[in-house]
Structures are given as C-alpha cells and as structure tokens.
Design a protein around this motif. Structure first.
Motif, PDB file in Angstrom:
ATOM      1  N   GLU A  99       0.826  -1.212   0.000  1.00  0.00           N
ATOM      2  CA  GLU A  99       0.000   0.000   0.000  1.00  0.00           C
ATOM      3  C   GLU A  99       0.859   1.261   0.000  1.00  0.00           C
ATOM      4  O   GLU A  99       0.549   2.235  -0.690  1.00  0.00           O
ATOM      5  CB  GLU A  99      -0.928  -0.004   1.224  1.00  0.00           C
ATOM      6  CG  GLU A  99      -1.983  -1.104   1.208  1.00  0.00           C
ATOM      7  CD  GLU A  99      -2.850  -1.041  -0.030  1.00  0.00           C
ATOM      8  OE1 GLU A  99      -3.261   0.069  -0.412  1.00  0.00           O
ATOM      9  OE2 GLU A  99      -3.117  -2.108  -0.614  1.00  0.00           O
ATOM     10  N   PRO A 186      -8.164   4.432  -7.114  1.00  0.00           N
ATOM     11  CA  PRO A 186      -8.645   4.088  -5.765  1.00  0.00           C
ATOM     12  C   PRO A 186      -8.982   5.335  -4.961  1.00  0.00           C
ATOM     13  O   PRO A 186      -8.328   6.371  -5.108  1.00  0.00           O
ATOM     14  CB  PRO A 186      -7.474   3.320  -5.161  1.00  0.00           C
ATOM     15  CG  PRO A 186      -6.270   3.756  -5.924  1.00  0.00           C
ATOM     16  CD  PRO A 186      -6.752   4.044  -7.307  1.00  0.00           C
ATOM     17  N   GLY A 189     -11.104   4.692   1.637  1.00  0.00           N
ATOM     18  CA  GLY A 189     -12.342   4.194   2.217  1.00  0.00           C
ATOM     19  C   GLY A 189     -13.308   3.646   1.189  1.00  0.00           C
ATOM     20  O   GLY A 189     -14.403   3.192   1.532  1.00  0.00           O
ATOM     21  N   GLY A 190     -12.916   3.683  -0.088  1.00  0.00           N
ATOM     22  CA  GLY A 190     -13.797   3.193  -1.148  1.00  0.00           C
ATOM     23  C   GLY A 190     -13.736   1.685  -1.291  1.00  0.00           C
ATOM     24  O   GLY A 190     -12.792   1.035  -0.840  1.00  0.00           O
ATOM     25  N   HIS A 191     -14.756   1.131  -1.911  1.00  0.00           N
ATOM     26  CA  HIS A 191     -14.816  -0.315  -2.135  1.00  0.00           C
ATOM     27  C   HIS A 191     -14.977  -0.583  -3.631  1.00  0.00           C
ATOM     28  O   HIS A 191     -15.340   0.288  -4.400  1.00  0.00           O
ATOM     29  CB  HIS A 191     -15.990  -0.923  -1.358  1.00  0.00           C
ATOM     30  CG  HIS A 191     -15.892  -0.713   0.127  1.00  0.00           C
ATOM     31  ND1 HIS A 191     -15.025  -1.430   0.926  1.00  0.00           N
ATOM     32  CD2 HIS A 191     -16.545   0.143   0.948  1.00  0.00           C
ATOM     33  CE1 HIS A 191     -15.153  -1.034   2.180  1.00  0.00           C
ATOM     34  NE2 HIS A 191     -16.067  -0.078   2.223  1.00  0.00           N
ATOM     35  N   GLY A 192     -14.724  -1.792  -4.008  1.00  0.00           N
ATOM     36  CA  GLY A 192     -14.859  -2.159  -5.411  1.00  0.00           C
ATOM     37  C   GLY A 192     -13.532  -2.089  -6.135  1.00  0.00           C
ATOM     38  O   GLY A 192     -12.494  -1.732  -5.577  1.00  0.00           O
ATOM     39  N   SER A 194     -10.480  -1.034  -8.467  1.00  0.00           N
ATOM     40  CA  SER A 194      -9.794   0.241  -8.703  1.00  0.00           C
ATOM     41  C   SER A 194      -8.520  -0.029  -9.481  1.00  0.00           C
ATOM     42  O   SER A 194      -8.055  -1.164  -9.574  1.00  0.00           O
ATOM     43  CB  SER A 194      -9.464   0.930  -7.374  1.00  0.00           C
ATOM     44  OG  SER A 194      -8.536   0.152  -6.634  1.00  0.00           O
TER      45      SER A 194
END
Length: 236
Positions: A99, A186, A189-192, A194
């Motif tokens: 990350e 990205p 805190g987002g989902h899905g 990227s």
C-alpha cells in the motif's frame, strides 16, 4: 458293692476321658478352621489389595496419559497460534509495504511528464510481447487523453526496437479502446475495483490481452521481490 463302686468310678473316668478327648478334638478342629479361615481371609485380602492397587495404577496411568495428551494439545495449539500470528503479522507488513508503494507511485506519477513517459514504456513492452499488427489500448476513462498522446511515440519506439534487434521493419497500428475501460483510481475508504493507471493491450478481437497496469506490474515486482523483502524485514 465295692466292685460296683470301682466299676462306676472306672466308667466315670472313661466318660471324662472321652469327653476330654472330644473337647480336645473340637478345640483342634476349631483352631484348624480358624487357621484355614485366617489363611483364606489373608489370600482374599491380598487379592483385593492387589486388585485395588492395579485399578489405582491403571487410573493413575490413564489420568497421567490424559494430562500428557492435554498438555501436548495445548502446546501444539499454542505453537500453531504463534505461527499464525507471526504469519498474519508478516502478511500485514507486506500488505502495508504494498500500500505504501502504491501511494508513493501515485504521488510520483502525478507529474504528467513522468506519467506520459511511464505509460509509453508500458505500451512498448506490451507490443513487444504481442508482436501484432493491430492492437487496442485500454485505460481508465480519465487517462484517455494521456494514452492518446503516448501511442504515436510508443509505436515509433516499438518499430525502432524491432529493427535494431532483427533488422526487420515492423509497424503496429494502435487504437484506443473506447468500449472497455479500466476501473477508476482508488479512493480512501472506497470499495470495489480500482486501478492506479497503466494500460491493458488487446488484440485478436480481445481474445489476447497483456495486463500492463501499474497494479499488475507492482504485484509482479512484489511477488518476485518477496524473498528479498522477507530477508530484509524478518531475517532468516
């Protein structure tokens, strides 16, 4: 008269003698019975003692085995828990490193000149793997303009490399795939799905693809570098 008295005395003496004999015999018999009973009692007592001792020893052995088994299970559980915790800690560190690398790359590639040069190289590498005459380039919707600006330089560099390596002149017609787009950048805190950027090259009606996204390249680099990273972070 005197003879009768003597005979009576003799009879009495015989009776007394016989009575004493019977009493002695009874006494001897009683002692014999007592002795035999005592012996049988001692034998039975020994049997009971031995049987009880054996049961106690068996019960002790069973409990000792049970305690030993429980201790072995507890020890094995503790070792496995420690290993799992160590594996999780190491995996967490590798994930954080990945990350952090993504964040660092994203920061460096915010510079348009750097990003353009990087994407051009990614396209050229993909073309050299495909060696096709027509290739579609897929990218994020936000990168359409950037990728469009890279395609001419990428095609030119591809032709130069092929000519330098083989002496043959080979060109490739590049086009931007407007129908298929890569996932967006990205978001915290987002989902899905990227994507950090980069390209996917497709040919033969999309049946053959080369994933040259930043995410894919970073994943490949991390996988190849894992032994070295582990050595640096965790030692042997």
């Amino acid at each position: 008269m005197a003879a009768m008295d003597a005979s009576s005395k003799e009879t009495q003496a015989q009776i007394v003698q016989m009575t004493q004999f019977i009493l002695n015999e009874a006494k001897d018999k009683a002692e014999e019975i007592d002795t035999k009973a005592l012996q049988e009692f001692s034998v039975e007592k020994l049997k009971v003692v031995n049987s009880t001792k054996e049961k106690i020893q068996q019960e002790y052995a069973r409990k000792a085995k049970q305690v030993e088994t429980q201790a072995a299970i507890a020890r094995s559980t503790a070792i496995n828990r420690s290993r799992l915790e160590k594996i999780k800690t190491r995996q967490d560190m590798l994930t954080k490193l990945t990350e952090d690398s993504k964040a660092s790359l994203a920061t460096k590639l915010k510079d348009q000149a750097t990003m353009k040069q990087f994407v051009t190289k990614l396209i050229v590498q993909g073309l050299l793997m495909l060696l096709e005459d027509k290739v579609e380039v897929r990218c994020r919707a936000c990168d359409d303009a950037l990728v469009n600006s890279c395609m001419a330089d990428a095609a030119k560099e591809y032709t130069q490399i092929i000519q330098a390596e083989t002496g043959a002149k080979k060109e490739c017609a590049l086009s931007l795939d407007k129908a298929v787009k890569l996932p967006p950048a990205p978001v915290a805190g987002g989902h899905g799905a990227s994507c950090l950027g980069g390209v996917v090259l497709a040919c033969q009606s999309g049946s053959i693809t080369i994933d040259n996204t930043i995410d894919s390249r970073l994943g490949l680099v991390m996988e190849q570098a894992k032994p070295t990273i582990r050595q640096l972070l965790f030692g042997k």
